[in-house]
Scaffold this motif. Structure first.
Motif, mmCIF file in Angstrom:
data_model
loop_
_atom_site.group_PDB
_atom_site.id
_atom_site.type_symbol
_atom_site.label_atom_id
_atom_site.label_comp_id
_atom_site.label_asym_id
_atom_site.label_seq_id
_atom_site.Cartn_x
_atom_site.Cartn_y
_atom_site.Cartn_z
ATOM 1 N N PHE A 281 37.602 14.734 64.485
ATOM 2 C CA PHE A 281 38.891 14.374 65.073
ATOM 3 C C PHE A 281 38.761 14.226 66.588
ATOM 4 O O PHE A 281 39.197 13.227 67.166
ATOM 5 C CB PHE A 281 39.953 15.423 64.728
ATOM 6 N N LEU A 282 38.150 15.205 67.243
ATOM 7 C CA LEU A 282 37.998 15.152 68.701
ATOM 8 C C LEU A 282 37.100 13.985 69.129
ATOM 9 O O LEU A 282 37.360 13.317 70.132
ATOM 10 C CB LEU A 282 37.446 16.486 69.223
ATOM 11 N N LYS B 123 42.191 7.550 71.775
ATOM 12 C CA LYS B 123 43.299 8.036 72.607
ATOM 13 C C LYS B 123 44.617 8.086 71.841
ATOM 14 O O LYS B 123 45.689 7.985 72.425
ATOM 15 C CB LYS B 123 43.477 7.168 73.870
ATOM 16 N N SER B 124 44.535 8.213 70.535
ATOM 17 C CA SER B 124 45.721 8.287 69.692
ATOM 18 C C SER B 124 45.463 9.336 68.608
ATOM 19 O O SER B 124 44.527 9.187 67.819
ATOM 20 C CB SER B 124 46.000 6.932 69.040
ATOM 21 N N ARG B 125 46.315 10.361 68.583
ATOM 22 C CA ARG B 125 46.146 11.428 67.594
ATOM 23 C C ARG B 125 46.278 10.860 66.176
ATOM 24 O O ARG B 125 45.511 11.201 65.297
ATOM 25 C CB ARG B 125 47.178 12.534 67.819
ATOM 26 N N GLU B 126 47.274 10.012 65.978
ATOM 27 C CA GLU B 126 47.516 9.439 64.648
ATOM 28 C C GLU B 126 46.315 8.616 64.179
ATOM 29 O O GLU B 126 45.863 8.755 63.041
ATOM 30 C CB GLU B 126 48.773 8.573 64.687
ATOM 31 N N ALA B 127 45.791 7.775 65.059
ATOM 32 C CA ALA B 127 44.632 6.943 64.698
ATOM 33 C C ALA B 127 43.413 7.826 64.414
ATOM 34 O O ALA B 127 42.660 7.572 63.463
ATOM 35 C CB ALA B 127 44.329 5.936 65.796
ATOM 36 N N THR C 161 27.906 9.061 62.274
ATOM 37 C CA THR C 161 27.635 7.627 62.138
ATOM 38 C C THR C 161 28.771 6.953 61.379
ATOM 39 O O THR C 161 29.251 5.886 61.786
ATOM 40 C CB THR C 161 26.291 7.390 61.412
ATOM 41 N N ILE C 162 29.211 7.559 60.293
ATOM 42 C CA ILE C 162 30.336 7.015 59.534
ATOM 43 C C ILE C 162 31.583 6.957 60.415
ATOM 44 O O ILE C 162 32.329 5.978 60.409
ATOM 45 C CB ILE C 162 30.610 7.854 58.269
ATOM 46 N N THR C 163 31.805 8.020 61.175
ATOM 47 C CA THR C 163 32.979 8.085 62.044
ATOM 48 C C THR C 163 32.923 7.004 63.114
ATOM 49 O O THR C 163 33.916 6.300 63.358
ATOM 50 C CB THR C 163 33.093 9.478 62.697
#
Length: 192
Positions: free
Chosen positions: A32-33, A40-44, A75-77
């Motif tokens: 997540f971080l 720069k978007s928590r939702e995204a 890598t996936i992220t």
């Protein structure tokens, strides 16, 4: 790969939900971080993490235990973040084309100070559509899917897709005419 992690991956490969949950608990915050630092978007970022773990679950049988699982996850992220930016770029290009075609003075288009306001208004109008209509409109006009593809994907009839597109165009035309933004040209753009 650390021994504990190797055993966890082996259990995951067998379809063990508790192993999957432990992996999620161990890595979701880091991913997540990592995503948030780019998006720069928590939702995204939350959407990316969910997408990554759905992919992990679906492809669990193919995960290699002789490679770094953490590297595999990141890598996936990173690929999901790139995909997100590519999609965002396509959406922005479509919006740009819409606004460009609405512009009465195309030669002055790049100098328009209200360009961002027009983009924002278009996005706002799309967001105000009823949810099903917005989904159908976005799939057709932004994602470029056919009416048949949308109907199959959403489990609705092609006639229902046609109805939502027709209503979307009528709504946007009316709103842009109300705002005195050459609604006929806007409507024509979406008929093509």
């Amino acid at each position: 790969m650390i021994p504990f992690e190797k055993e966890l991956i082996k259990e995951l490969k067998k379809g063990d939900h508790s192993a999957f949950e432990r992996i999620f608990q161990q890595y979701s915050k880091q991913l997540f971080l990592f995503s948030l630092s780019y998006l720069k978007s928590r939702e995204a970022a939350e959407d990316i993490v969910q997408e990554v773990f759905v992919k992990i679950w679906k492809n669990r049988a193919d995960i290699r235990t002789d490679k770094s699982f953490q590297s595999y996850l990141f890598t996936i992220t990173l690929n999901a973040v790139r995909k997100y930016f590519n999609k965002l770029s396509r959406i922005n290009e479509v919006k740009h084309d819409i606004i460009f075609n609405l512009s009465e003075h195309k030669e002055e288009f790049d100098n328009r100070s209200d360009y961002q306001l027009l983009l924002d208004k278009l996005e706002e109008l799309i967001e105000q559509m009823p949810e099903k209509r917005k989904v159908v409109f976005t799939k057709m006009k932004i994602e470029g899917k056919s009416q048949k593809e949308i109907a199959e994907e959403l489990d609705i009839s092609v006639k229902t897709v046609e109805y939502h597109i027709s209503e979307s165009m009528r709504y946007l035309k009316d709103e842009f005419e109300r705002l005195r933004i050459n609604g006929i040209l806007f409507f024509h753009l979406f008929v093509q």
